[in-house]
Design a protein around this motif. Structure first.
Motif, short mmCIF file in Angstrom:
data_model
loop_
_atom_site.label_atom_id
_atom_site.label_comp_id
_atom_site.label_asym_id
_atom_site.label_seq_id
_atom_site.Cartn_x
_atom_site.Cartn_y
_atom_site.Cartn_z
N ALA A 354 -32.96 47.15 11.13
CA ALA A 354 -31.92 46.13 11.27
C ALA A 354 -30.97 46.43 12.42
O ALA A 354 -30.46 45.52 13.09
N ALA A 355 -30.73 47.73 12.68
CA ALA A 355 -29.72 48.12 13.67
C ALA A 355 -30.31 48.42 15.03
O ALA A 355 -29.55 48.60 16.00
N LEU A 356 -31.63 48.48 15.14
CA LEU A 356 -32.26 48.95 16.38
C LEU A 356 -31.83 48.12 17.59
O LEU A 356 -31.29 48.65 18.57
N LEU A 357 -32.05 46.82 17.54
CA LEU A 357 -31.70 45.97 18.67
C LEU A 357 -30.20 45.70 18.76
O LEU A 357 -29.62 45.84 19.84
N PRO A 358 -29.53 45.31 17.65
CA PRO A 358 -28.09 45.08 17.76
C PRO A 358 -27.31 46.29 18.26
O PRO A 358 -26.37 46.15 19.05
N LEU A 359 -27.70 47.49 17.85
CA LEU A 359 -26.99 48.68 18.28
C LEU A 359 -27.15 48.91 19.77
O LEU A 359 -26.18 49.22 20.48
N ASN A 360 -28.37 48.76 20.28
CA ASN A 360 -28.59 48.92 21.72
C ASN A 360 -27.83 47.87 22.52
O ASN A 360 -27.25 48.18 23.57
N CYS A 362 -25.09 46.31 21.57
CA CYS A 362 -23.65 46.59 21.46
C CYS A 362 -23.23 47.74 22.36
O CYS A 362 -22.15 47.70 22.96
N VAL A 363 -24.06 48.77 22.46
CA VAL A 363 -23.73 49.90 23.34
C VAL A 363 -23.65 49.44 24.79
O VAL A 363 -22.70 49.77 25.52
N MET A 364 -24.64 48.66 25.22
CA MET A 364 -24.63 48.17 26.60
C MET A 364 -23.48 47.21 26.85
O MET A 364 -22.79 47.29 27.88
N VAL A 365 -23.24 46.30 25.90
CA VAL A 365 -22.16 45.33 26.06
C VAL A 365 -20.81 46.04 26.06
O VAL A 365 -19.90 45.67 26.82
#
Length: 580
Positions: A354-360, A362-365
Protein backbone atom coordinates in the motif's frame (compact mmCIF):
# COMPACT_ATOMS: atom_id res chain seq x y z
CA UNK A 1 -27.10 10.56 -21.79
CA UNK A 2 -26.06 6.92 -21.69
CA UNK A 3 -25.00 5.12 -18.53
CA UNK A 4 -21.31 5.55 -19.29
CA UNK A 5 -21.73 9.32 -19.68
CA UNK A 6 -23.69 9.51 -16.42
CA UNK A 7 -20.96 7.56 -14.60
CA UNK A 8 -18.24 9.87 -15.93
CA UNK A 9 -20.28 12.91 -14.92
CA UNK A 10 -20.67 11.56 -11.38
CA UNK A 11 -16.94 10.86 -11.12
CA UNK A 12 -16.08 14.36 -12.30
CA UNK A 13 -18.55 15.89 -9.89
CA UNK A 14 -16.93 14.06 -6.98
CA UNK A 15 -13.40 14.91 -8.03
CA UNK A 16 -13.75 18.58 -8.93
CA UNK A 17 -16.29 19.46 -6.22
CA UNK A 18 -17.95 21.92 -8.51
CA UNK A 19 -20.03 24.52 -6.71
CA UNK A 20 -23.33 25.84 -7.99
CA UNK A 21 -22.32 29.34 -9.07
CA UNK A 22 -22.59 31.10 -12.40
CA UNK A 23 -18.94 30.41 -13.14
CA UNK A 24 -19.64 26.68 -13.02
CA UNK A 25 -23.08 26.55 -14.58
CA UNK A 26 -21.67 28.86 -17.30
CA UNK A 27 -25.04 30.53 -17.80
CA UNK A 28 -25.30 34.29 -17.22
CA UNK A 29 -28.06 36.81 -17.21
CA UNK A 30 -27.57 40.18 -18.90
CA UNK A 31 -25.42 42.54 -16.78
CA UNK A 32 -24.63 39.75 -14.35
CA UNK A 33 -21.15 39.80 -12.80
CA UNK A 34 -18.38 37.91 -14.64
CA UNK A 35 -15.26 37.21 -12.61
CA UNK A 36 -11.76 37.60 -14.04
CA UNK A 37 -9.29 35.55 -12.01
CA UNK A 38 -5.56 36.22 -12.01
CA UNK A 39 -3.64 32.95 -11.74
CA UNK A 40 0.14 32.80 -11.99
CA UNK A 41 3.14 34.42 -13.65
CA UNK A 42 6.49 32.94 -14.59
CA UNK A 43 9.20 32.59 -17.27
CA UNK A 44 7.97 31.28 -20.61
CA UNK A 45 10.71 28.65 -20.92
CA UNK A 46 9.92 27.21 -17.46
CA UNK A 47 6.27 26.29 -17.54
CA UNK A 48 6.30 24.80 -14.04
CA UNK A 49 8.18 27.67 -12.40
CA UNK A 50 5.17 29.81 -11.59
CA UNK A 51 4.51 32.43 -8.94
CA UNK A 52 1.46 34.25 -7.68
CA UNK A 53 0.38 36.96 -10.10
CA UNK A 54 0.71 39.66 -7.47
CA UNK A 55 4.21 38.53 -6.53
CA UNK A 56 5.15 41.06 -9.21
CA UNK A 57 4.26 44.68 -8.34
CA UNK A 58 0.97 44.65 -10.20
CA UNK A 59 -2.08 46.22 -8.63
CA UNK A 60 -5.67 45.00 -8.45
CA UNK A 61 -8.84 46.80 -9.42
CA UNK A 62 -11.00 48.63 -6.89
CA UNK A 63 -13.72 45.97 -6.61
CA UNK A 64 -13.30 43.59 -3.65
CA UNK A 65 -16.78 42.27 -2.84
CA UNK A 66 -16.26 38.72 -4.12
CA UNK A 67 -14.76 35.91 -2.04
CA UNK A 68 -11.73 33.85 -3.09
CA UNK A 69 -12.40 30.83 -5.24
CA UNK A 70 -12.01 27.53 -3.37
CA UNK A 71 -9.57 25.30 -5.22
CA UNK A 72 -9.95 21.58 -5.75
CA UNK A 73 -7.30 19.08 -4.72
CA UNK A 74 -6.01 18.79 -8.28
CA UNK A 75 -5.69 22.57 -8.63
CA UNK A 76 -3.80 22.88 -5.36
CA UNK A 77 -1.32 20.18 -6.42
CA UNK A 78 -0.82 21.85 -9.81
CA UNK A 79 -0.01 25.22 -8.27
CA UNK A 80 -3.17 27.07 -9.30
CA UNK A 81 -3.35 30.38 -7.40
CA UNK A 82 -6.61 32.10 -8.33
CA UNK A 83 -6.91 35.66 -7.05
CA UNK A 84 -9.65 38.11 -7.87
CA UNK A 85 -8.52 40.77 -10.32
CA UNK A 86 -10.75 43.43 -8.82
CA UNK A 87 -12.00 44.40 -12.29
CA UNK A 88 -15.70 45.09 -12.74
CA UNK A 89 -16.98 43.04 -15.69
CA UNK A 90 -20.67 42.45 -16.43
CA UNK A 91 -22.17 40.09 -18.99
CA UNK A 92 -22.76 41.79 -22.38
CA UNK A 93 -21.75 45.17 -20.99
CA UNK A 94 -18.97 46.94 -22.92
CA UNK A 95 -16.42 48.93 -20.95
CA UNK A 96 -14.37 51.67 -22.57
CA UNK A 97 -10.71 52.10 -21.67
CA UNK A 98 -10.70 52.65 -17.91
CA UNK A 99 -7.79 53.18 -15.51
CA UNK A 100 -8.14 51.04 -12.42
CA UNK A 101 -4.87 51.48 -10.47
CA UNK A 102 -1.35 52.85 -10.59
CA UNK A 103 2.06 52.17 -9.07
CA UNK A 104 5.26 54.13 -8.60
CA UNK A 105 8.41 52.27 -9.59
CA UNK A 106 10.66 52.11 -6.57
CA UNK A 107 14.06 50.50 -6.98
CA UNK A 108 12.71 47.17 -5.74
CA UNK A 109 9.68 47.20 -8.05
CA UNK A 110 11.83 48.30 -10.97
CA UNK A 111 14.19 45.38 -10.43
CA UNK A 112 11.31 42.87 -10.20
CA UNK A 113 9.61 44.05 -13.39
CA UNK A 114 12.89 44.36 -15.29
CA UNK A 115 13.83 40.80 -14.32
CA UNK A 116 10.40 39.59 -15.42
CA UNK A 117 10.61 41.29 -18.81
CA UNK A 118 14.19 40.13 -19.35
CA UNK A 119 13.18 36.49 -18.71
CA UNK A 120 10.05 36.68 -20.88
CA UNK A 121 7.52 36.31 -18.06
CA UNK A 122 4.00 35.36 -19.05
CA UNK A 123 0.91 35.48 -16.88
CA UNK A 124 -2.30 33.48 -16.93
CA UNK A 125 -5.86 34.52 -16.19
CA UNK A 126 -9.20 32.74 -16.20
CA UNK A 127 -12.60 34.03 -17.24
CA UNK A 128 -15.49 31.58 -17.00
CA UNK A 129 -12.91 28.76 -16.78
CA UNK A 130 -11.36 29.82 -20.10
CA UNK A 131 -7.59 30.35 -19.81
CA UNK A 132 -6.05 33.59 -21.06
CA UNK A 133 -2.33 34.21 -21.47
CA UNK A 134 -0.53 37.52 -21.71
CA UNK A 135 3.06 38.72 -21.73
CA UNK A 136 4.39 41.10 -19.08
CA UNK A 137 6.51 43.23 -21.39
CA UNK A 138 9.16 43.26 -24.07
CA UNK A 139 12.78 44.21 -24.66
CA UNK A 140 13.48 46.68 -27.48
CA UNK A 141 16.83 48.25 -28.31
CA UNK A 142 18.20 47.26 -24.91
CA UNK A 143 15.35 49.02 -23.08
CA UNK A 144 12.67 47.30 -20.99
CA UNK A 145 8.97 48.03 -21.48
CA UNK A 146 5.81 46.83 -19.74
CA UNK A 147 2.32 46.50 -21.18
CA UNK A 148 -0.19 48.43 -19.10
CA UNK A 149 -3.47 48.04 -20.99
CA UNK A 150 -5.57 44.86 -21.22
CA UNK A 151 -8.24 44.68 -23.90
CA UNK A 152 -10.61 41.73 -23.45
CA UNK A 153 -12.73 40.70 -26.41
CA UNK A 154 -15.35 38.27 -25.11
CA UNK A 155 -17.50 36.20 -27.45
CA UNK A 156 -20.90 34.99 -26.31
CA UNK A 157 -23.48 32.61 -27.73
CA UNK A 158 -26.86 33.09 -26.11
CA UNK A 159 -26.27 33.36 -22.39
CA UNK A 160 -22.90 31.60 -22.38
CA UNK A 161 -19.34 32.75 -22.88
CA UNK A 162 -17.65 30.85 -25.71
CA UNK A 163 -14.48 32.83 -26.47
CA UNK A 164 -12.02 35.23 -24.83
CA UNK A 165 -9.12 37.07 -26.45
CA UNK A 166 -6.59 39.36 -24.78
CA UNK A 167 -4.73 42.21 -26.48
CA UNK A 168 -1.89 43.89 -24.59
CA UNK A 169 -1.28 47.54 -25.41
CA UNK A 170 0.14 50.85 -24.10
CA UNK A 171 3.85 50.14 -23.76
CA UNK A 172 5.62 52.03 -20.94
CA UNK A 173 9.38 52.21 -20.45
CA UNK A 174 10.64 50.95 -17.10
CA UNK A 175 12.48 53.73 -15.25
CA UNK A 176 12.89 54.44 -11.57
CA UNK A 177 10.21 56.64 -9.96
CA UNK A 178 7.99 56.37 -13.02
CA UNK A 179 4.25 56.35 -12.26
CA UNK A 180 2.56 53.57 -14.21
CA UNK A 181 -1.21 53.46 -14.65
CA UNK A 182 -2.96 50.21 -15.52
CA UNK A 183 -6.16 50.17 -17.56
CA UNK A 184 -8.57 47.68 -19.09
CA UNK A 185 -11.24 47.54 -21.76
CA UNK A 186 -14.00 45.01 -22.41
CA UNK A 187 -15.72 44.40 -25.74
CA UNK A 188 -18.55 41.88 -26.03
CA UNK A 189 -19.20 40.25 -29.40
CA UNK A 190 -21.79 37.67 -30.51
CA UNK A 191 -20.20 34.43 -31.69
CA UNK A 192 -21.28 31.38 -33.68
CA UNK A 193 -19.02 29.10 -31.63
CA UNK A 194 -20.96 26.41 -29.79
CA UNK A 195 -20.40 26.17 -26.06
CA UNK A 196 -19.32 22.53 -26.38
CA UNK A 197 -16.64 23.59 -28.89
CA UNK A 198 -15.24 26.58 -27.04
CA UNK A 199 -12.04 24.76 -25.99
CA UNK A 200 -11.20 23.76 -29.56
CA UNK A 201 -9.16 26.94 -30.07
CA UNK A 202 -6.72 25.82 -27.37
CA UNK A 203 -6.09 22.48 -29.05
CA UNK A 204 -3.46 22.01 -31.74
CA UNK A 205 -4.62 19.45 -34.32
CA UNK A 206 -1.76 20.32 -36.66
CA UNK A 207 0.68 19.17 -33.96
CA UNK A 208 -1.04 16.16 -32.38
CA UNK A 209 -2.63 14.83 -35.57
CA UNK A 210 0.41 15.43 -37.74
CA UNK A 211 1.19 12.73 -40.29
CA UNK A 212 4.23 11.64 -38.30
CA UNK A 213 1.92 10.86 -35.35
CA UNK A 214 -0.25 8.63 -37.52
CA UNK A 215 2.84 7.11 -39.09
CA UNK A 216 4.31 6.28 -35.68
CA UNK A 217 1.10 4.50 -34.69
CA UNK A 218 1.10 2.55 -37.94
CA UNK A 219 4.78 1.72 -37.55
CA UNK A 220 4.25 0.46 -34.00
CA UNK A 221 1.24 -1.57 -35.10
CA UNK A 222 3.25 -3.22 -37.86
CA UNK A 223 5.97 -3.95 -35.30
CA UNK A 224 3.39 -5.71 -33.15
CA UNK A 225 2.17 -7.86 -36.04
CA UNK A 226 5.70 -8.75 -37.05
CA UNK A 227 6.84 -9.44 -33.49
CA UNK A 228 3.81 -11.54 -32.57
CA UNK A 229 4.16 -13.56 -35.76
CA UNK A 230 7.88 -14.01 -35.27
CA UNK A 231 7.53 -15.03 -31.63
CA UNK A 232 4.72 -17.44 -32.43
CA UNK A 233 6.61 -19.04 -35.29
CA UNK A 234 9.92 -19.38 -33.45
CA UNK A 235 8.47 -20.58 -30.19
CA UNK A 236 5.98 -22.99 -31.73
CA UNK A 237 8.64 -24.46 -33.98
CA UNK A 238 11.23 -24.64 -31.22
CA UNK A 239 8.85 -25.95 -28.61
CA UNK A 240 7.59 -28.59 -31.03
CA UNK A 241 11.15 -29.85 -31.37
CA UNK A 242 11.57 -29.70 -27.61
CA UNK A 243 8.39 -31.68 -27.04
CA UNK A 244 9.51 -34.29 -29.57
CA UNK A 245 12.94 -34.59 -27.96
CA UNK A 246 11.51 -34.81 -24.44
CA UNK A 247 8.93 -37.39 -25.53
CA UNK A 248 11.73 -39.46 -27.00
CA UNK A 249 13.69 -39.07 -23.77
CA UNK A 250 10.72 -40.31 -21.77
CA UNK A 251 10.84 -43.62 -23.66
CA UNK A 252 14.45 -44.24 -22.57
CA UNK A 253 15.28 -46.08 -19.38
CA UNK A 254 17.11 -44.40 -16.52
CA UNK A 255 20.56 -45.64 -17.60
CA UNK A 256 20.13 -44.30 -21.13
CA UNK A 257 18.97 -40.97 -19.73
CA UNK A 258 22.04 -40.73 -17.53
CA UNK A 259 24.30 -41.43 -20.51
CA UNK A 260 22.42 -38.95 -22.67
CA UNK A 261 23.03 -35.23 -23.00
CA UNK A 262 20.31 -33.57 -20.95
CA UNK A 263 19.81 -29.87 -21.43
CA UNK A 264 17.03 -27.36 -21.98
CA UNK A 265 14.13 -25.87 -20.13
CA UNK A 266 12.68 -29.22 -19.03
CA UNK A 267 15.69 -29.84 -16.81
CA UNK A 268 14.70 -27.04 -14.43
CA UNK A 269 11.12 -28.23 -13.93
CA UNK A 270 11.82 -28.87 -10.26
CA UNK A 271 12.96 -25.28 -9.65
CA UNK A 272 11.10 -23.15 -12.15
CA UNK A 273 8.24 -22.52 -9.69
CA UNK A 274 10.55 -21.86 -6.77
CA UNK A 275 9.79 -18.59 -4.97
CA UNK A 276 11.98 -15.72 -6.20
CA UNK A 277 14.38 -13.84 -3.97
CA UNK A 278 12.72 -11.21 -1.77
CA UNK A 279 9.17 -12.51 -2.30
CA UNK A 280 7.65 -9.80 -0.11
CA UNK A 281 9.08 -6.99 -2.23
CA UNK A 282 8.34 -8.84 -5.45
CA UNK A 283 4.68 -9.41 -4.64
CA UNK A 284 4.32 -5.79 -3.54
CA UNK A 285 5.75 -4.60 -6.85
CA UNK A 286 3.40 -6.86 -8.81
CA UNK A 287 0.38 -5.68 -6.79
CA UNK A 288 1.34 -2.04 -7.38
CA UNK A 289 1.81 -2.77 -11.07
CA UNK A 290 -1.67 -4.25 -11.38
CA UNK A 291 -3.13 -1.19 -9.70
CA UNK A 292 -1.22 1.23 -11.94
CA UNK A 293 -2.42 -0.61 -15.04
CA UNK A 294 -6.04 -0.30 -13.91
CA UNK A 295 -5.55 3.37 -13.00
CA UNK A 296 -3.95 4.16 -16.36
CA UNK A 297 -6.75 2.49 -18.32
CA UNK A 298 -9.50 4.12 -16.24
CA UNK A 299 -8.01 7.63 -16.48
CA UNK A 300 -7.48 7.29 -20.23
CA UNK A 301 -11.09 6.14 -20.70
CA UNK A 302 -12.45 8.93 -18.47
CA UNK A 303 -10.36 11.46 -20.40
CA UNK A 304 -11.70 10.14 -23.70
CA UNK A 305 -15.32 10.28 -22.54
CA UNK A 306 -15.27 13.33 -20.27
CA UNK A 307 -12.83 15.83 -21.87
CA UNK A 308 -10.96 16.26 -18.61
CA UNK A 309 -8.62 18.85 -20.13
CA UNK A 310 -11.45 21.41 -19.94
CA UNK A 311 -11.46 21.50 -16.13
CA UNK A 312 -8.53 22.82 -14.11
CA UNK A 313 -6.82 20.02 -12.22
CA UNK A 314 -9.52 17.49 -13.12
CA UNK A 315 -7.10 15.01 -14.74
CA UNK A 316 -4.84 14.93 -11.69
CA UNK A 317 -7.81 14.83 -9.33
CA UNK A 318 -9.37 11.97 -11.26
CA UNK A 319 -6.07 10.08 -11.14
CA UNK A 320 -5.87 10.44 -7.35
CA UNK A 321 -9.50 9.39 -6.91
CA UNK A 322 -9.13 6.34 -9.17
CA UNK A 323 -5.85 5.32 -7.52
CA UNK A 324 -7.45 5.41 -4.08
CA UNK A 325 -10.57 3.58 -5.27
CA UNK A 326 -8.57 0.81 -6.95
CA UNK A 327 -6.45 0.01 -3.89
CA UNK A 328 -8.19 -3.38 -3.48
CA UNK A 329 -6.64 -4.39 -6.82
CA UNK A 330 -3.20 -3.86 -5.33
CA UNK A 331 -4.04 -5.85 -2.22
CA UNK A 332 -5.75 -8.68 -4.10
CA UNK A 333 -3.02 -9.48 -6.61
CA UNK A 334 -0.10 -8.67 -4.31
CA UNK A 335 -1.55 -10.59 -1.37
CA UNK A 336 -2.55 -13.64 -3.41
CA UNK A 337 0.87 -13.84 -5.08
CA UNK A 338 2.66 -13.52 -1.73
CA UNK A 339 0.50 -16.33 -0.37
CA UNK A 340 1.26 -18.57 -3.35
CA UNK A 341 4.97 -17.90 -2.85
CA UNK A 342 4.67 -19.21 0.70
CA UNK A 343 4.95 -15.86 2.47
CA UNK A 344 3.90 -15.67 6.11
CA UNK A 345 4.26 -11.96 6.95
CA UNK A 346 1.15 -10.93 5.08
CA UNK A 347 0.40 -7.83 7.17
CA UNK A 348 3.88 -6.49 6.50
CA UNK A 349 3.45 -7.26 2.83
CA UNK A 350 0.10 -5.47 2.76
CA UNK A 351 1.54 -2.32 4.37
CA UNK A 352 4.55 -2.25 2.04
CA UNK A 353 2.33 -2.84 -1.00
CA UNK A 354 0.00 0.00 0.00
CA UNK A 355 2.84 2.40 0.84
CA UNK A 356 5.31 1.51 -1.91
CA UNK A 357 4.23 4.03 -4.54
CA UNK A 358 2.70 6.73 -2.31
CA UNK A 359 5.80 6.81 -0.11
CA UNK A 360 8.15 7.22 -3.07
CA UNK A 361 5.94 9.93 -4.53
CA UNK A 362 5.73 11.75 -1.20
CA UNK A 363 9.50 11.67 -0.70
CA UNK A 364 10.12 13.14 -4.15
CA UNK A 365 7.33 15.70 -3.82
CA UNK A 366 8.60 16.73 -0.37
CA UNK A 367 12.06 17.37 -1.81
CA UNK A 368 10.67 19.38 -4.73
CA UNK A 369 8.26 21.17 -2.41
CA UNK A 370 11.16 22.25 -0.22
CA UNK A 371 12.80 23.93 -3.21
CA UNK A 372 9.46 25.46 -4.29
CA UNK A 373 9.04 27.00 -0.83
CA UNK A 374 12.56 28.41 -1.05
CA UNK A 375 11.68 29.97 -4.41
CA UNK A 376 8.25 31.15 -3.12
CA UNK A 377 6.75 29.42 -6.15
CA UNK A 378 3.05 28.68 -6.49
CA UNK A 379 3.97 25.02 -6.99
CA UNK A 380 4.63 24.77 -3.25
CA UNK A 381 1.93 22.46 -1.92
CA UNK A 382 -0.03 23.96 1.00
CA UNK A 383 0.07 22.21 4.37
CA UNK A 384 -3.67 21.55 4.26
CA UNK A 385 -3.33 19.76 0.93
CA UNK A 386 -0.53 17.58 2.31
CA UNK A 387 -2.75 16.67 5.27
CA UNK A 388 -5.57 15.77 2.86
CA UNK A 389 -3.26 13.49 0.86
CA UNK A 390 -2.01 11.85 4.08
CA UNK A 391 -5.60 11.21 5.16
CA UNK A 392 -6.40 9.61 1.80
CA UNK A 393 -3.40 7.29 2.22
CA UNK A 394 -4.20 6.35 5.82
CA UNK A 395 -7.98 6.18 5.79
CA UNK A 396 -8.76 5.14 2.20
CA UNK A 397 -5.82 3.44 0.49
CA UNK A 398 -4.59 1.40 3.47
CA UNK A 399 -8.00 -0.04 4.52
CA UNK A 400 -8.96 -0.84 0.92
CA UNK A 401 -5.62 -2.56 0.35
CA UNK A 402 -6.27 -4.63 3.49
CA UNK A 403 -9.66 -5.70 2.11
CA UNK A 404 -8.08 -6.69 -1.20
CA UNK A 405 -5.28 -8.60 0.55
CA UNK A 406 -7.71 -10.64 2.64
CA UNK A 407 -9.79 -11.46 -0.44
CA UNK A 408 -6.73 -12.36 -2.48
CA UNK A 409 -5.29 -14.70 0.14
CA UNK A 410 -8.57 -16.51 0.56
CA UNK A 411 -9.73 -16.68 -3.05
CA UNK A 412 -6.54 -17.28 -5.04
CA UNK A 413 -3.81 -17.70 -2.46
CA UNK A 414 -3.25 -21.43 -3.00
CA UNK A 415 -0.38 -22.49 -5.25
CA UNK A 416 -1.40 -24.59 -8.26
CA UNK A 417 1.85 -25.44 -10.01
CA UNK A 418 2.07 -28.26 -12.59
CA UNK A 419 5.47 -29.36 -11.20
CA UNK A 420 6.74 -30.12 -7.75
CA UNK A 421 9.41 -27.84 -6.32
CA UNK A 422 12.61 -29.66 -5.33
CA UNK A 423 13.75 -29.33 -1.74
CA UNK A 424 17.30 -28.50 -2.81
CA UNK A 425 17.86 -25.85 -5.50
CA UNK A 426 19.48 -27.06 -8.69
CA UNK A 427 22.91 -25.53 -9.46
CA UNK A 428 22.78 -23.03 -12.30
CA UNK A 429 25.32 -23.95 -14.99
CA UNK A 430 27.63 -21.46 -16.62
CA UNK A 431 26.34 -19.87 -19.80
CA UNK A 432 27.34 -17.35 -22.39
CA UNK A 433 27.52 -13.72 -21.32
CA UNK A 434 24.52 -12.63 -23.40
CA UNK A 435 22.33 -15.16 -21.57
CA UNK A 436 22.99 -13.63 -18.18
CA UNK A 437 19.92 -12.09 -16.47
CA UNK A 438 21.62 -8.67 -16.30
CA UNK A 439 22.13 -8.58 -20.07
CA UNK A 440 18.62 -9.85 -20.75
CA UNK A 441 17.29 -7.16 -18.45
CA UNK A 442 19.09 -4.39 -20.34
CA UNK A 443 17.99 -5.62 -23.75
CA UNK A 444 14.39 -6.41 -22.81
CA UNK A 445 13.21 -2.79 -22.81
CA UNK A 446 14.60 -1.75 -26.20
CA UNK A 447 11.68 -2.86 -28.41
CA UNK A 448 8.91 -1.73 -25.98
CA UNK A 449 10.55 1.69 -25.82
CA UNK A 450 10.83 1.77 -29.59
CA UNK A 451 7.08 1.21 -29.85
CA UNK A 452 6.21 4.27 -27.74
CA UNK A 453 9.05 6.78 -27.98
CA UNK A 454 7.29 8.90 -30.64
CA UNK A 455 4.24 9.15 -28.38
CA UNK A 456 6.57 10.12 -25.53
CA UNK A 457 7.54 13.23 -27.49
CA UNK A 458 3.90 14.34 -27.73
CA UNK A 459 3.24 13.57 -24.07
CA UNK A 460 6.39 15.39 -22.95
CA UNK A 461 5.56 18.40 -25.08
CA UNK A 462 2.02 18.63 -23.72
CA UNK A 463 3.24 18.58 -20.13
CA UNK A 464 6.47 20.57 -20.34
CA UNK A 465 5.37 23.06 -23.02
CA UNK A 466 2.21 25.01 -23.74
CA UNK A 467 0.19 22.25 -25.35
CA UNK A 468 -3.03 20.58 -24.22
CA UNK A 469 -2.96 16.81 -24.72
CA UNK A 470 -6.35 15.61 -25.91
CA UNK A 471 -5.69 12.65 -28.26
CA UNK A 472 -6.30 9.99 -25.63
CA UNK A 473 -7.39 7.54 -28.30
CA UNK A 474 -3.81 7.59 -29.56
CA UNK A 475 -2.58 7.08 -26.02
CA UNK A 476 -4.85 4.07 -25.46
CA UNK A 477 -3.74 2.46 -28.73
CA UNK A 478 -0.06 3.05 -27.95
CA UNK A 479 -0.57 1.65 -24.45
CA UNK A 480 -2.06 -1.56 -25.85
CA UNK A 481 0.73 -1.83 -28.42
CA UNK A 482 3.30 -1.44 -25.66
CA UNK A 483 1.63 -4.21 -23.64
CA UNK A 484 1.70 -6.66 -26.56
CA UNK A 485 5.31 -5.86 -27.48
CA UNK A 486 6.41 -6.15 -23.86
CA UNK A 487 4.76 -9.56 -23.41
CA UNK A 488 6.26 -10.92 -26.63
CA UNK A 489 9.78 -9.72 -25.88
CA UNK A 490 9.67 -10.94 -22.28
CA UNK A 491 8.46 -14.39 -23.29
CA UNK A 492 11.34 -14.76 -25.74
CA UNK A 493 13.87 -13.59 -23.14
CA UNK A 494 12.46 -16.00 -20.58
CA UNK A 495 12.53 -18.93 -23.00
CA UNK A 496 16.22 -18.34 -23.70
CA UNK A 497 16.90 -18.05 -19.97
CA UNK A 498 15.11 -21.31 -19.14
CA UNK A 499 16.76 -23.07 -22.06
CA UNK A 500 20.08 -22.12 -20.49
CA UNK A 501 18.82 -23.94 -17.37
CA UNK A 502 18.49 -20.75 -15.35
CA UNK A 503 15.22 -20.85 -13.42
CA UNK A 504 15.41 -17.27 -12.04
CA UNK A 505 12.76 -16.07 -14.45
CA UNK A 506 10.45 -14.12 -12.10
CA UNK A 507 12.70 -11.17 -11.34
CA UNK A 508 14.31 -11.39 -14.78
CA UNK A 509 10.97 -11.11 -16.59
CA UNK A 510 9.89 -8.24 -14.35
CA UNK A 511 13.15 -6.32 -14.70
CA UNK A 512 13.61 -6.94 -18.43
CA UNK A 513 10.13 -5.60 -19.13
CA UNK A 514 10.54 -2.80 -16.60
CA UNK A 515 13.86 -1.70 -18.08
CA UNK A 516 11.84 0.50 -20.42
CA UNK A 517 11.92 3.00 -17.57
CA UNK A 518 15.67 3.36 -17.99
CA UNK A 519 15.32 4.20 -21.67
CA UNK A 520 12.51 6.67 -21.00
CA UNK A 521 14.62 8.46 -18.40
CA UNK A 522 17.53 8.58 -20.86
CA UNK A 523 15.14 10.08 -23.41
CA UNK A 524 14.09 12.62 -20.77
CA UNK A 525 17.69 13.84 -20.64
CA UNK A 526 17.75 14.18 -24.41
CA UNK A 527 14.43 16.05 -24.41
CA UNK A 528 15.58 18.44 -21.68
CA UNK A 529 18.85 19.46 -23.33
CA UNK A 530 17.80 19.45 -27.00
CA UNK A 531 14.05 20.17 -27.07
CA UNK A 532 13.54 22.72 -24.30
CA UNK A 533 15.06 25.96 -23.03
CA UNK A 534 14.46 25.23 -19.36
CA UNK A 535 16.83 26.75 -16.85
CA UNK A 536 17.26 27.22 -13.12
CA UNK A 537 17.47 24.93 -10.11
CA UNK A 538 13.72 24.74 -9.47
CA UNK A 539 12.66 23.84 -13.01
CA UNK A 540 15.53 21.36 -13.41
CA UNK A 541 14.72 19.64 -10.12
CA UNK A 542 11.02 19.61 -10.92
CA UNK A 543 11.64 18.14 -14.37
CA UNK A 544 14.04 15.36 -13.45
CA UNK A 545 12.25 14.56 -10.19
CA UNK A 546 8.86 14.03 -11.76
CA UNK A 547 10.34 12.32 -14.80
CA UNK A 548 11.97 9.83 -12.41
CA UNK A 549 8.57 9.13 -10.85
CA UNK A 550 6.93 8.79 -14.27
CA UNK A 551 9.65 6.45 -15.53
CA UNK A 552 9.52 4.27 -12.42
CA UNK A 553 5.72 4.03 -12.51
CA UNK A 554 5.77 3.01 -16.17
CA UNK A 555 8.55 0.52 -15.39
CA UNK A 556 6.46 -1.08 -12.65
CA UNK A 557 3.49 -1.34 -15.03
CA UNK A 558 5.46 -2.90 -17.87
CA UNK A 559 7.34 -5.14 -15.42
CA UNK A 560 4.04 -6.48 -14.15
CA UNK A 561 2.78 -7.00 -17.69
CA UNK A 562 5.97 -8.88 -18.57
CA UNK A 563 5.79 -11.06 -15.49
CA UNK A 564 2.11 -11.92 -15.93
CA UNK A 565 2.50 -12.78 -19.62
CA UNK A 566 5.63 -14.82 -18.93
CA UNK A 567 3.95 -16.57 -16.01
CA UNK A 568 1.16 -17.78 -18.29
CA UNK A 569 3.73 -18.95 -20.82
CA UNK A 570 5.81 -20.81 -18.23
CA UNK A 571 2.76 -22.45 -16.67
CA UNK A 572 1.55 -23.52 -20.11
CA UNK A 573 4.75 -25.15 -21.37
CA UNK A 574 5.36 -27.07 -18.14
CA UNK A 575 1.73 -28.20 -18.02
CA UNK A 576 1.91 -29.82 -21.46
CA UNK A 577 5.08 -31.81 -20.84
CA UNK A 578 4.93 -35.14 -19.03
CA UNK A 579 7.35 -34.88 -16.12
CA UNK A 580 8.02 -37.86 -13.87
Amino acid sequence: MNRCGIFVAVILAIVTKSCLSDEHTHVYQDEEEVVLWMNTVGPYSNRQETYEYYSLPFCAGPKSSISHYHETLGEALQGTELEFSGLDIDFKTNIVSTKYCQITLSEEKLFALTYAVKNHYWYQMYLDDLPIWGIVGEVKDGEYYIWTHKKLEIGYNGQQIVDVNLTSDSKVKLLKDTVISFSYEVVWKPSEIKFTDRFDKYLDPSFFQHRIHWFSIFNSFMMVIFLVGLVSMILLRTLRKDYARYSKDDELDEMEKDLGDEYGWKQVHGDVFRAPAYPLLFSSMIGSGYQLIVVALCVILFAMLGDLYQERGSLLGTGIFVYAATSPVNGYFGGSLYSRLGGKQWIKQMVISAALLPLNVCVMVFFINFIAIYYHASRAIPFGTMVAIACICLFVILPLTLVGTVLGRNISGQANYPCRVNAVPRPIPEKKWFMEPAVITLMGGVLPFGSIFIEMYFIFTSFWAYKIYYVYGFMLLVFLIMVVVTVCVTIVCTYFLLNAEDYRWQWTSFCSAGSISMYIYMYAFYYYFFKTKMFGLFQTTFYFGYMALFSCALGVMTGTVGYVGTGIFVHTIYSTVKID
